[in-house]
Write a protein that holds these residues in place. Structure first.
Motif, PDB file in Angstrom:
ATOM      1  N   ALA A  75       8.904   8.507  11.441  1.00  0.00           N
ATOM      2  CA  ALA A  75       7.869   9.421  10.931  1.00  0.00           C
ATOM      3  C   ALA A  75       8.280   9.941   9.556  1.00  0.00           C
ATOM      4  CB  ALA A  75       7.667  10.580  11.903  1.00  0.00           C
ATOM      5  N   GLY A  76       9.577  10.234   9.396  1.00  0.00           N
ATOM      6  CA  GLY A  76      10.066  10.653   8.089  1.00  0.00           C
ATOM      7  C   GLY A  76      10.004   9.535   7.070  1.00  0.00           C
ATOM      8  N   PHE A  77      10.382   8.315   7.483  1.00  0.00           N
ATOM      9  CA  PHE A  77      10.284   7.165   6.575  1.00  0.00           C
ATOM     10  C   PHE A  77       8.840   6.978   6.113  1.00  0.00           C
ATOM     11  CE2 PHE A  77      14.055   4.886   8.840  1.00  0.00           C
ATOM     12  CZ  PHE A  77      14.923   5.818   8.314  1.00  0.00           C
ATOM     13  N   ASN A  78       7.923   6.999   7.090  1.00  0.00           N
ATOM     14  CA  ASN A  78       6.510   6.793   6.791  1.00  0.00           C
ATOM     15  C   ASN A  78       5.984   7.891   5.875  1.00  0.00           C
ATOM     16  OD1 ASN A  78       3.975   5.440   7.160  1.00  0.00           O
ATOM     17  ND2 ASN A  78       3.379   7.073   8.561  1.00  0.00           N
ATOM     18  N   CYS A  79       6.424   9.117   6.138  1.00  0.00           N
ATOM     19  CA  CYS A  79       5.993  10.249   5.306  1.00  0.00           C
ATOM     20  C   CYS A  79       6.440  10.060   3.859  1.00  0.00           C
ATOM     21  CB  CYS A  79       6.569  11.543   5.879  1.00  0.00           C
ATOM     22  SG  CYS A  79       6.268  13.005   4.887  1.00  0.00           S
ATOM     23  N   THR A  80       7.695   9.706   3.656  1.00  0.00           N
ATOM     24  CA  THR A  80       8.218   9.534   2.302  1.00  0.00           C
ATOM     25  C   THR A  80       7.544   8.369   1.602  1.00  0.00           C
ATOM     26  OG1 THR A  80      10.339  10.450   3.012  1.00  0.00           O
ATOM     27  CG2 THR A  80      10.317   9.204   0.955  1.00  0.00           C
ATOM     28  N   LEU A  81       7.388   7.250   2.313  1.00  0.00           N
ATOM     29  CA  LEU A  81       6.781   6.073   1.692  1.00  0.00           C
ATOM     30  C   LEU A  81       5.329   6.302   1.315  1.00  0.00           C
ATOM     31  CD1 LEU A  81       8.272   3.229   3.919  1.00  0.00           C
ATOM     32  CD2 LEU A  81       8.606   3.503   1.462  1.00  0.00           C
ATOM     33  N   ARG A  82       4.650   7.169   2.033  1.00  0.00           N
ATOM     34  CA  ARG A  82       3.235   7.433   1.759  1.00  0.00           C
ATOM     35  C   ARG A  82       3.034   8.648   0.858  1.00  0.00           C
ATOM     36  NH1 ARG A  82      -0.601   4.779   5.038  1.00  0.00           N
ATOM     37  NH2 ARG A  82       0.339   3.332   6.522  1.00  0.00           N
ATOM     38  N   GLY A  83       4.111   9.107   0.226  1.00  0.00           N
ATOM     39  CA  GLY A  83       3.978  10.173  -0.751  1.00  0.00           C
ATOM     40  C   GLY A  83       4.019  11.561  -0.170  1.00  0.00           C
ATOM     41  N   PHE A  99       0.827  -1.206   0.000  1.00  0.00           N
ATOM     42  CA  PHE A  99       0.000   0.000   0.000  1.00  0.00           C
ATOM     43  C   PHE A  99       0.862   1.257   0.000  1.00  0.00           C
ATOM     44  CE2 PHE A  99      -2.633   3.090   2.503  1.00  0.00           C
ATOM     45  CZ  PHE A  99      -3.535   3.366   1.495  1.00  0.00           C
ATOM     46  N   VAL A 100       2.043   1.174   0.646  1.00  0.00           N
ATOM     47  CA  VAL A 100       2.941   2.325   0.687  1.00  0.00           C
ATOM     48  C   VAL A 100       4.056   2.118  -0.334  1.00  0.00           C
ATOM     49  CG1 VAL A 100       2.450   2.717   3.113  1.00  0.00           C
ATOM     50  CG2 VAL A 100       4.407   1.318   2.484  1.00  0.00           C
ATOM     51  N   GLY A 101       4.840   3.160  -0.551  1.00  0.00           N
ATOM     52  CA  GLY A 101       5.973   3.045  -1.462  1.00  0.00           C
ATOM     53  C   GLY A 101       5.605   3.178  -2.920  1.00  0.00           C
ATOM     54  N   ARG A 102       4.433   3.718  -3.210  1.00  0.00           N
ATOM     55  CA  ARG A 102       4.014   3.889  -4.605  1.00  0.00           C
ATOM     56  C   ARG A 102       4.063   5.374  -4.967  1.00  0.00           C
ATOM     57  NH1 ARG A 102      -1.744   1.766  -5.127  1.00  0.00           N
ATOM     58  NH2 ARG A 102      -2.022   2.967  -3.215  1.00  0.00           N
ATOM     59  N   GLY A 103       4.477   5.653  -6.176  1.00  0.00           N
ATOM     60  CA  GLY A 103       4.485   7.033  -6.657  1.00  0.00           C
ATOM     61  C   GLY A 103       5.456   7.933  -5.931  1.00  0.00           C
ATOM     62  N   LEU A 104       6.647   7.424  -5.648  1.00  0.00           N
ATOM     63  CA  LEU A 104       7.626   8.201  -4.894  1.00  0.00           C
ATOM     64  C   LEU A 104       8.507   9.083  -5.764  1.00  0.00           C
ATOM     65  CD1 LEU A 104       8.848   5.597  -2.248  1.00  0.00           C
ATOM     66  CD2 LEU A 104       6.866   7.103  -2.191  1.00  0.00           C
ATOM     67  N   ARG A 105       8.343   9.028  -7.072  1.00  0.00           N
ATOM     68  CA  ARG A 105       9.223   9.797  -7.946  1.00  0.00           C
ATOM     69  C   ARG A 105       8.958  11.293  -7.822  1.00  0.00           C
ATOM     70  NH1 ARG A 105      10.833   5.431  -7.554  1.00  0.00           N
ATOM     71  NH2 ARG A 105      11.736   4.098  -9.148  1.00  0.00           N
ATOM     72  N   GLU A 106      10.009  12.065  -8.081  1.00  0.00           N
ATOM     73  CA  GLU A 106       9.916  13.517  -8.031  1.00  0.00           C
ATOM     74  C   GLU A 106       9.785  14.074  -9.440  1.00  0.00           C
ATOM     75  OE1 GLU A 106       9.677  15.457  -5.428  1.00  0.00           O
ATOM     76  OE2 GLU A 106       9.798  13.813  -3.986  1.00  0.00           O
ATOM     77  N   GLY A 107       9.638  15.394  -9.525  1.00  0.00           N
ATOM     78  CA  GLY A 107       9.499  16.034 -10.824  1.00  0.00           C
ATOM     79  C   GLY A 107      10.806  16.054 -11.601  1.00  0.00           C
ATOM     80  N   LEU A 108      10.722  16.424 -12.851  1.00  0.00           N
ATOM     81  CA  LEU A 108      11.876  16.367 -13.746  1.00  0.00           C
ATOM     82  C   LEU A 108      12.986  17.314 -13.293  1.00  0.00           C
ATOM     83  CD1 LEU A 108      12.907  15.035 -16.306  1.00  0.00           C
ATOM     84  CD2 LEU A 108      11.901  16.907 -17.633  1.00  0.00           C
ATOM     85  N   VAL A 109      12.636  18.525 -12.886  1.00  0.00           N
ATOM     86  CA  VAL A 109      13.660  19.485 -12.450  1.00  0.00           C
ATOM     87  C   VAL A 109      14.358  18.985 -11.199  1.00  0.00           C
ATOM     88  CG1 VAL A 109      14.049  21.839 -11.640  1.00  0.00           C
ATOM     89  CG2 VAL A 109      12.420  21.409 -13.487  1.00  0.00           C
ATOM     90  N   THR A 110      13.587  18.475 -10.254  1.00  0.00           N
ATOM     91  CA  THR A 110      14.183  17.936  -9.025  1.00  0.00           C
ATOM     92  C   THR A 110      15.076  16.749  -9.349  1.00  0.00           C
ATOM     93  OG1 THR A 110      12.205  18.616  -7.818  1.00  0.00           O
ATOM     94  CG2 THR A 110      13.668  17.057  -6.733  1.00  0.00           C
ATOM     95  N   ASN A 111      14.590  15.852 -10.228  1.00  0.00           N
ATOM     96  CA  ASN A 111      15.410  14.721 -10.663  1.00  0.00           C
ATOM     97  C   ASN A 111      16.746  15.192 -11.220  1.00  0.00           C
ATOM     98  OD1 ASN A 111      13.481  12.917  -9.959  1.00  0.00           O
ATOM     99  ND2 ASN A 111      13.073  12.155 -12.006  1.00  0.00           N
ATOM    100  N   LEU A 112      16.697  16.211 -12.033  1.00  0.00           N
ATOM    101  CA  LEU A 112      17.911  16.703 -12.685  1.00  0.00           C
ATOM    102  C   LEU A 112      18.901  17.225 -11.647  1.00  0.00           C
ATOM    103  CD1 LEU A 112      19.353  17.345 -15.353  1.00  0.00           C
ATOM    104  CD2 LEU A 112      18.221  19.577 -15.328  1.00  0.00           C
ATOM    105  N   LYS A 113      18.411  17.918 -10.638  1.00  0.00           N
ATOM    106  CA  LYS A 113      19.305  18.513  -9.644  1.00  0.00           C
ATOM    107  C   LYS A 113      20.052  17.445  -8.854  1.00  0.00           C
ATOM    108  CE  LYS A 113      16.341  21.284  -7.579  1.00  0.00           C
ATOM    109  NZ  LYS A 113      15.851  22.335  -6.657  1.00  0.00           N
ATOM    110  N   TYR A 114      19.318  16.476  -8.282  1.00  0.00           N
ATOM    111  CA  TYR A 114      20.055  15.494  -7.478  1.00  0.00           C
ATOM    112  C   TYR A 114      20.797  14.484  -8.344  1.00  0.00           C
ATOM    113  CZ  TYR A 114      15.774  12.494  -7.650  1.00  0.00           C
ATOM    114  OH  TYR A 114      14.692  11.736  -8.031  1.00  0.00           O
ATOM    115  N   SER A 115      20.384  14.324  -9.592  1.00  0.00           N
ATOM    116  CA  SER A 115      21.145  13.448 -10.496  1.00  0.00           C
ATOM    117  C   SER A 115      22.511  14.064 -10.815  1.00  0.00           C
ATOM    118  CB  SER A 115      20.368  13.205 -11.785  1.00  0.00           C
ATOM    119  OG  SER A 115      19.136  12.567 -11.520  1.00  0.00           O
TER     120      SER A 115
END
Length: 1772
Positions: free
Chosen positions: A1276-1284, A470-486
């Motif tokens: 709490a941070g793990f749960n927050c990230t996993l739940r989008g 149920f968790v861990g779905r749709g965790l990807r970020e936007g294209l600009v954010t992807n580019l920065k950390y990549s």
């Protein structure tokens, strides 16, 4: 009810020490709003939004009423739900206020006013329902179930939505521990919503034939729904044996919750809940097993969770070795070789093998999840292994075919090349999943859409890759954010791999080839593996490989520091670093506050459009750099300046209340309102000091220049211009005030000023007057003011001064000589000749009232402006005050959202968990002295000397006449002063209540008109409240009687009443004092102190768990909320909600938070620990921070707002300073980079602000499963990230944080955090994040969390493998025949990298960069060098050992537990026995082991003959050994005091020989401590025990290597030599057993026999030695050398025996093991204490150590030498 604070007498106790039971109240007690009686005259009920929300809830008139229950007209829909579903009455009351407050606040925040103000806007309810029930609708969609929210096209849609929302809140409010299982609550809500719909739709019950009614009964929801599931959780926790059983053997909160992630929950649980189902079974053979994930304790979890990282490192390593083996100088040259190209294809074979290994790990750890219902999971496990091994075999066969074809053809023919193509085609198929992942990474929105879509076809496509969760779905970020950390990680990886190839891998190839080419080596021992050098090659490569696998952490630290610095520059951090820079921008402050803190008038009309963003950006740019005339200067007539004055003065008042500044500094810093007809803004005196004198000197130097020239020169400095104008206006007003109005003298003065102003107006002032006389006039004015400030004023002296001023200004000042007749005509001389003869001003002087404090204050200000020659760069003197002012002023020029009106701001709560820590220091704690004779109060007086002086001054201003009264009439103030400097609850409450105080003032400023603000400023000026009680001894008894009250200060006098209601509706503070009920019952003083806090803070609420014994063994538990009622003058109970059982099932702190979170209010909640603080000026910016929830960061709005911390305990000692530096770099630069660009910031226990409704529906603000969630905050941070969710970080606001200040406290904190990270490695959250995040975010997550601890452990392992490897080379003889092994670039690289990490590189580099950013590069370098001189590197190396020990032991054996660190002041000396107990296994034994390795290597290695080579190889290792052994004494007060060392040794010996007992604590007995220290071995699994024994085998290597070096062997390398050496071990143990037996049997009764046995043993031993010396090649040195061989062997045997304790404890061997272990600990203690004793005996080391430990305190004027010797002289 009047909400203003009142002076309340202290509540007394009953004679028995317990509180009297609360008396019944006539009216219903309420929390914030009296919703039960809307006719009450309460400020909040005047708000139409509150009335509209309450009216909407009362629209229950046409609903079908429940049978057999009485319905009253005043009841609402929550009462209706409570009756039908059996909710508790107080739960209904609690959620009613909760819902009304939220709806009312939401109505207030609407962008436009509604058409009907008295009705509830349906869109508000709809928006709230969507947010609150979003997780429920997602859960329904995930399970393929239809949502039970029936909303489409219904006439009563708004009320139905209210019913659904109310039902969910009522369920949540009574679910107790089930709140940690959000999908369980969804399951309950789903079925209760079905029942609600059946009631609303008038369904007919098939069984009764009547309209459907659910059968719950009184408290039925708790009994029938919550309690059964709670009992399952409780039984599981009990079966875990307090968390000591393996996690795989019992279900935790996550397992219970994830049971509801499957459709089977509907089938297996049913509704109504059937307790006979398997889910509720307590039979271990029938119960439901683990769900979703099995936590297995193994180091392989690091690989399993982050397999993509390890695959990358291993494949690159293989490629590097292949390329480097070719021997080309440049790698690209080697790649031109076809052989190398083909050899590189082997990485696919390795890749396939790693996939197979991963599949085996998955199957080996998760096999228990497979059952009949989950057999597809087992099928996938098997298939993955089969496919992976198939790929490996296919690649292997294809690779063999390539070389066979090439070898048969003799060259790279077309056929061979064709087979390469075939291999590449297979490889392409193999990497298709990776290519697909790359494509989806580039277009992340496609992947997000696919993952969040619940189509079954997508399940089938993704089934192969991962389990559906149920968790861990749709965790990807936007294209600009992807580019920065990549880009960030591409740069990091490029640097790492370039360095690894050229400095690690390539340099090792040459010595490896030499060893392989010359396999013949003459070994000096018996070599089991022939004469090959493969072992030497392994020894050579292993340290380099360990560094290769961990040094990405170094590159991450380097690049994150650089990126963090760049980010900080763009955030405008550090632009105002000190008071000097603040002075330069102070004139722009009013505009900065108006722009940032005061709301924008039209802000609510439009959304944050691009145009508005651009406009605000330009506005802020002008403000930041002082552009545009709007920001040049502010005159006192402007309302903006008045607003600024009110805010600034309130900040300065809080500084005075906190005793950060003195009365004099308060007057210098305050910005007084306009008075005395001053025409310019009256800047604080510290800005105007010396400016008037400079202007006078400029005027005196004028020689013919015009007025305009002089005035333009003065006006170049804004403060100088204001000083001149204010001085002139004030002198004019003063003279006209002192000289009686209506007298001839008064008119002369008025005429004189009119003439001067006339000439100034026409530009002829310098022409008409002598500028040189200005200094004389200035001197006379100073003397006049001095006379007026005297308590007893001398009339004659004043007259004389006035006459002198008259002569100077009238007769001499003018360049034109005028006669007395001209002067009389111009009104500048008296008409009466008698008056002119000498009686001028004689009868015209009228002194102001001596009690007029306002006049005296303004007069002192004028005196300061006229007399000050100091630029006052040191105002304020207090370093904390200077830091806070600099940070606050700098933050106003940073980017932050515009503040809304208070009524439109996001409401929020604060939640602070409290157990039994100090609330307020008692007099006993302050007075009691430690063993050094130092009391806590004396220590605080010296640490905070300036604040103590300010406190005493304040007490005198509040009526204290004698200093001795501080322990009597002012005892409470004294206790509070001390408590506010410790880590106490009272300090936290004071800090958090600044929010309430700030909101009240901001509400007033929002609502007040310009006239009200201007009149209010004048009123405050006339009232004198801005410095009430701050004038001290200047004003005599009348002024001294005034008291500075925090509750009523300055602006509070202008409040009209609505400010209190607005603030309470927007802010709630709940302290969850878990044991408050027991403390009251037991008469604990902490209960009285908590009551005092409630009494003095009206917005404070206390939640606690009450235990009610209703029978002999029956106990009922309740969540209770209380407050202090001003009208009733006592504590009153607001809500009492029954719990299904004991609160604590898991970890204590999250359980404590969870039970009280139902009493919080608002859209946001800030989690504050009990050791935190806050500042008034920062509270002003909370509105701005909460607006961040409305801003998109990337593709999501924030769900956690990260807040900057300021460590407040850094000035106590050098250790506290080291922790300050470490924490500051982590909570600023580290968090900044994690949030942007890495997008992987979590919640680390900081004062972060949570989106409350988002989290309350998703498991709360922490996790509570036993042991595995010991670091509850991070989850709490793990749960927050996993739940989008989305976590951001904001640095324009800060909150104070206390940290541990003593080495033992710090070590326990480090142990707690390291153990928590060890448990995180096992958790499902880390595994899912490691697999569900994209590759680069996964790297960020790993290296910022568990990877940091794992790599720290790798550094220590590198030291071990390097030293043991060198020892192998030395003892085996390989080193003697291969000198080239030490002359190698790779060896130098690993030594250098290891050393810089030991010196604290991970902390030092970010610290230097952040300090450079915020304080300047020179200051940062100076601080860094100072820290090195204070031995910071020893501290960081020691901390590295702490982290390594507890992280490794937790992963291997478990045993993580909460460690209370104390949070107190640490100045007392810690005994050697205490240090030994704490550090023996984590540092001392390991340090001694490495020291022995280094000594043996130095004695046996041929390389040690070259001193420089040995030093270069061993210096970092010796530094580690010295740090681990000596740090506890270097950082221990009086650590090198000779007498204390002697006493410590005696205490240690008593402790060692104490045999212990059942009730003897570890502090008293070595044996008790020894057994407790091995507890982790009792609970560890089989693999943990095996690995422990394998590691212990290393101790036998000493004996094996050294015995062949003994002269008695004669160079014999037979294995028999080693076997015979064991005879010595047997004989030594035998001798010990004989002596022990003799001692036990004869020492007490027949002592002569005991002595005879001792003599016999000695004689036989000496005889054997003599015989060996005579008849063999044995020499006496062999005896000493053999100790280095056999002592480690004995320790190895003891270590293995401890693992085998279950088998040995019942045998006779065990007593011998215990006795030998005691001797070894005695030996270790003596070895460690010896250098301490030597340094203690040598003169000078004690004073040097004191200087090192307390250097920071010395720099602030501390007298530590007096503290440590106890020669104190308290001035009280």
């Amino acid at each position: 009810m009047n909400l203003r604070q009142r002076s309340i007498p202290t509540r007394t106790r009953s004679r028995g020490g317990a509180y009297a039971p609360p008396e019944p109240v006539s009216a219903e007690v309420y929390n914030i709003i009296p919703i039960h009686d809307l006719l009450t005259d309460h400020p909040s009920l005047r708000c139409v939004e509150v009335r509209a929300a309450a009216a909407a809830l009362r629209s229950a008139g046409d609903l079908r009423k429940p049978s057999f229950m009485v319905w009253h007209n005043h009841m609402d829909i929550l009462d209706w739900l409570g009756m039908f579903f059996g909710f508790q009455k107080d739960n209904v009351r609690n959620q009613r206020e909760h819902l009304v407050l939220h709806l009312a606040n939401s109505l207030m925040r609407r962008p436009s006013p509604p058409k009907d103000a008295e009705s509830l806007d349906p869109t508000v309810v709809r928006d709230f329902r969507k947010k609150l029930l979003k997780n429920y609708t997602s859960w329904c969609s995930y399970l393929g179930r239809k949502s039970q929210l029936w909303l489409s096209n219904r006439r009563d849609g708004a009320r139905r939505e209210l019913l659904y929302v109310s039902l969910y809140l009522l369920i949540w409010g009574e679910s107790a521990n089930l709140r940690f299982c959000p999908e369980c609550i969804c399951y309950i809500f789903h079925h209760m919503a079905i029942e609600l719909n059946q009631i609303l739709e008038n369904y007919i019950d098939d069984n009764t034939g009547r309209p459907f009614e659910p059968s719950y009964g009184t408290n039925g929801f708790l009994i029938r729904v919550v309690t059964p599931i709670y009992n399952v959780i409780k039984w599981e926790e009990e079966s875990s044996k307090n968390g000591t059983k393996p996690h795989s053997a019992w279900r935790n909160y996550d397992d219970i919750n994830e049971f509801f992630w499957s459709r089977k929950c509907f089938r297996r649980l049913g509704w109504p809940i059937n307790r006979d189902r398997k889910f509720f079974s307590t039979d271990k053979f029938k119960k439901v097993g683990k769900t979703g994930f099995v936590e297995q304790r193994s180091f392989w979890n690091v690989y399993r969770s982050f397999d993509r990282l390890w695959v990358m490192l291993i494949l690159f390593l293989q490629a590097f070795v292949i390329v480097a083996w070719e021997g080309e100088k440049r790698p690209w040259k080697a790649l031109e070789n076809r052989n190398v190209q083909v050899e590189l294809l082997t990485i696919f074979i390795t890749w396939g093998g790693l996939r197979f290994f991963q599949s085996v790990l998955d199957a080996g750890t998760q096999y228990s999840l497979v059952s009949r219902e989950t057999r597809l999971l087992g099928v996938r496990m098997v298939l993955k292994s089969v496919v992976a091994i198939t790929w490996t075999i296919v690649f292997g066969v294809f690779y063999w075919r390539i070389w066979s074809q090439k070898n048969s053809d003799g060259t790279w023919s077309d056929a061979a090349n064709g087979r390469i193509i075939t291999f590449l085609e297979a490889a392409f198929v193999f990497i298709i999943p990776e290519l697909l992942a790359l494509a989806l990474f580039i277009i992340p929105w496609v992947r997000i859409c696919l993952e969040e879509t619940n189509w079954k076809i997508l399940y089938l496509l993704t089934w192969w890759f991962h389990t559906r969760t149920f968790v861990g779905r749709g965790l990807r970020e936007g294209l600009v954010t992807n580019l920065k950390y990549s880009l960030f990680w591409i740069a990091v990886l490029a640097s790492k791999f370039s360095f690894s190839y050229f400095f690690q891998i390539k340099p090792l190839v040459s010595p490896t080839k030499i060893l392989l080419a010359n396999p013949v080596v003459t070994y000096t021992w018996h070599e089991f593996f022939g004469r090959a050098n493969r072992t030497a090659i392994v020894v050579l490569w292993v340290p380099v490989l360990l560094i290769y696998f961990m040094d990405l952490q170094i590159w991450y630290a380097v690049f994150s520091s650089l990126v963090g610095a760049v980010n900080g520059l763009f955030l405008h951090l550090g632009e105002i670093r000190n008071i000097e820079q603040l002075r330069l921008r102070f004139q722009f402050f009013a505009s900065a506050i108006q722009f940032n803190i005061m709301p924008e008038e039209q802000m609510s009309n439009t959304k944050l459009s691009l145009v508005r963003k651009l406009r605000d950006g330009i506005h802020r740019f002008k403000l930041r750099y002082g552009l545009s005339r709007v920001y040049k200067k502010l005159e006192s007539s402007q309302v903006e300046a008045n607003r600024f004055a009110l805010i600034w003065n309130e900040i300065i008042i809080t500084f005075r209340e906190e005793d950060l500044i003195s009365d004099a500094e308060h007057e210098l810093l305050e910005l007084p309102p306009n008075c005395w007809d001053v025409k310019v803004i009256r800047w604080p005196c510290f800005l105007l000091c010396n400016e008037l004198l400079l202007a006078l000197s400029q005027a005196a130097d004028v020689t013919g220049e015009s007025d305009r020239w002089l005035w333009s020169k003065i006006c170049k400095n804004e403060y100088r211009r204001c000083a001149v104008v204010e001085a002139y206006d004030s002198i004019k007003y003063l003279l006209l005030l002192v000289v009686k109005c209506g007298t001839e003298e008064n008119s002369i003065i008025a005429n004189l000023f009119r003439e001067i102003e006339h000439y100034i107006g026409i530009g002829k002032f310098t022409v008409m007057y002598k500028m040189t006389l200005l200094l004389q006039i200035h001197a006379k004015l100073i003397y006049l003011i001095k006379l007026l400030l005297r308590p007893k004023k001398d009339h004659c002296e004043v007259v004389n001064v006035l006459q002198a001023l008259y002569e100077l200004s009238v007769r001499e000042f003018s360049k034109e000589k005028r006669s007395i007749r001209q002067l009389r005509q111009e009104g500048l001389a008296p008409l009466s000749p008698a008056t002119d003869a000498g009686l001028l001003f004689e009868n015209a002087v009228e002194f102001p009232d001596a009690e007029d404090a306002v006049f005296c204050r303004h007069l002192r200000r004028l005196q300061t402006i006229l007399t000050s020659k100091d630029s006052m760069h040191n105002v304020p003197k207090n370093l904390e005050a200077r830091r806070r002012l600099a940070f606050f002023s700098n933050s106003l020029f940073m980017n932050m959202p515009r503040a809304p009106l208070v009524e439109k701001m996001v409401p929020f709560s604060i939640l602070t968990p409290y157990y039994d820590e100090e609330v307020m220091y008692s007099q006993g704690i302050l007075r009691n002295e430690n063993e050094d004779g130092i009391s806590t109060l004396f220590y605080l007086q010296k640490i905070y000397a300036d604040e103590w002086a300010n406190f005493i001054e304040r007490m005198h201003g509040e009526g204290m006449e004698d200093d001795s009264e501080i322990w009597s009439t002012k005892a409470r103030d004294l206790r509070l002063w001390a408590s506010y400097r410790g880590q106490t609850l009272s300090r936290t409450v004071r800090g958090m209540m600044y929010y309430y105080r700030a909101l009240k003032m901001l509400t007033f400023l929002d609502k007040a008109s310009e006239i009200e603000i201007e009149n209010g400023s004048q009123q405050l000026a006339s009232h004198g409240s801005l410095s009430s009680g701050l004038d001290g001894p200047h004003l005599g008894k009348a002024a001294a009687a005034k008291k500075l009250n925090r509750g009523v200060s300055s602006v509070n006098l202008l409040f009209k009443g609505h400010e209190y209601a607005s603030a309470l509706m927007k802010f709630t503070y709940v302290v969850t004092c878990q044991l408050y009920g027991l403390q009251k019952m037991n008469g604990d003083s902490r209960a009285e102190e908590i009551l005092y806090l409630m009494k003095n803070n009206e917005a404070l609420r206390v939640a606690y768990v009450d235990e009610v014994h209703s029978g002999r063994e029956e106990v009922e538990f309740y969540s209770v909320l209380v407050k202090y009622d001003d009208e009733l003058q006592k504590e009153v109970e607001i809500y009492r909600i029954r719990l299904p059982g004991p609160l604590k099932l898991g970890e204590g702190k999250p359980e404590n938070q969870n039970h009280a979170i139902i009493f919080t209010r608002g859209d946001a909640v800030q989690t504050i620990d009990m050791n935190q603080d806050n500042y008034y000026e920062e509270a002003l910016k909370m509105r701005n921070l909460l607006e961040e929830f409305k801003t998109y960061y990337g593709i999501r709005k924030p769900t956690i707002l990260g807040v900057r911390e300021n460590v407040v305990t850094g000035s106590v000692s050098s250790l506290a300073w080291f922790m300050l530096a470490q924490e500051t770099s982590f909570v600023t630069l580290g968090q900044r980079v994690l949030a942007n660009p890495l997008k992987i910031r979590m919640h680390y226990g900081h004062p972060d602000v949570f989106d409350r409704f988002w989290f309350l529906t998703r498991g709360g603000v922490s996790k509570a499963s036993k042991v595995i969630n010991i670091s509850e905050d991070i989850f709490a941070g793990f749960n927050c990230t996993l739940r989008g969710g989305n976590v951001t970080h904001h640095e324009y606001i800060q909150v104070g944080k206390g940290r541990d200040v003593g080495l033992n406290q710090i070590s326990m904190f480090e142990a707690k955090v390291a153990s928590g990270n060890g448990e995180q490695v096992l958790s499902r959250d880390v595994y899912r994040l490691g697999h569900r995040l994209d590759f680069f975010r996964m790297l960020s997550f790993y290296y910022s969390s568990v990877g940091f601890y794992f790599n720290t452990m790798m550094v220590v392992l590198t030291v071990y493998t390097f030293l043991w490897g060198r020892l192998y080379l030395a003892l085996s003889g390989v080193e003697g025949s291969r000198h080239s092994l030490t002359n190698n670039k790779a060896l130098g690289a690993i030594l250098n990298q290891q050393f810089i990490i030991q010196l604290g590189f991970f902390t030092a580099l970010p610290m230097v960069v952040e300090n450079s950013l915020e304080h300047g590069f020179i200051q940062a370098v100076y601080d860094f060098l100072t820290m090195q001189l204070q031995l910071a590197s020893i501290f960081y190396t020691f901390s590295m050992g702490t982290r390594t020990h507890f992280f490794g032991r937790t992963i291997l054996h478990g045993g993580a537990k909460y460690r209370a660190t104390g949070r107190g002041f640490v100045v007392e000396h810690k005994s050697f026995a205490e240090n030994y107990r704490l550090y023996a296994r984590s540092h001392f034994v390991k340090g001694v082991e490495l020291g022995v390795v280094l000594i043996v290597y130095a004695s046996q290695s041929v390389m040690a003959t070259n001193t420089l080579v040995y030093i270069a190889m061993a210096i970092s290792s010796w530094f580690l050994v010295v740090s681990w052994i000596m740090a506890p004494f270097v950082f221990n007060p009086s650590g090198f005091d000779w007498l204390k060392t002697v006493y410590d040794f005696e205490d240690f010996m008593n402790w060692i020989w104490n045999s212990g007992g059942v009730f003897v604590k570890a502090e008293k007995s070595w044996e008790t401590w020894w057994y407790e220290e091995q507890d982790h071995l009792r609970t560890t699994g089989l693999w943990g025990k095996l690995l422990e024994m394998i590691l212990d085998i290393r101790f036998f290597f000493f004996q094996y290597g050294v015995v062949y070096r003994l002269k008695i062997t004669g160079g014999n390398t037979s294995i028999a030599v080693y076997l015979l050496s064991w005879i010595i071990m047997v004989v030594a143990v035998g001798i010990y057993i004989v002596i022990s037996y003799a001692r036990d049997k004869y020492s007490a009764t027949q002592h002569i026999y005991y002595r005879l046995v001792q003599l016999l043993v000695i004689v036989v031993t000496v005889l054997v030695i003599v015989l060996l010396l005579k008849f063999t090649q044995f020499i006496f040195l062999d005896l000493i050398t053999s100790l280095l061989a056999f002592i480690p062997t004995g320790w190895g045997l003891i270590s293995i025996a401890l693992v085998l304790r279950p088998f040995l404890q019942s045998t006779v061997v065990w007593d011998t093991v215990v006795s030998l272990a005691r001797l070894y600990d005695l030996l270790f203690g003596i070895i460690i204490l010896a250098p301490v004793a030597l340094l203690s005996w040598m003169p000078g080391f004690q004073s040097m150590q004191t200087r090192i430990l307390f250097n920071e305190a010395f720099s602030r004027g501390l007298q530590i030498s007096r503290i440590l010797t106890g020669k104190k002289n308290i001035d009280l």
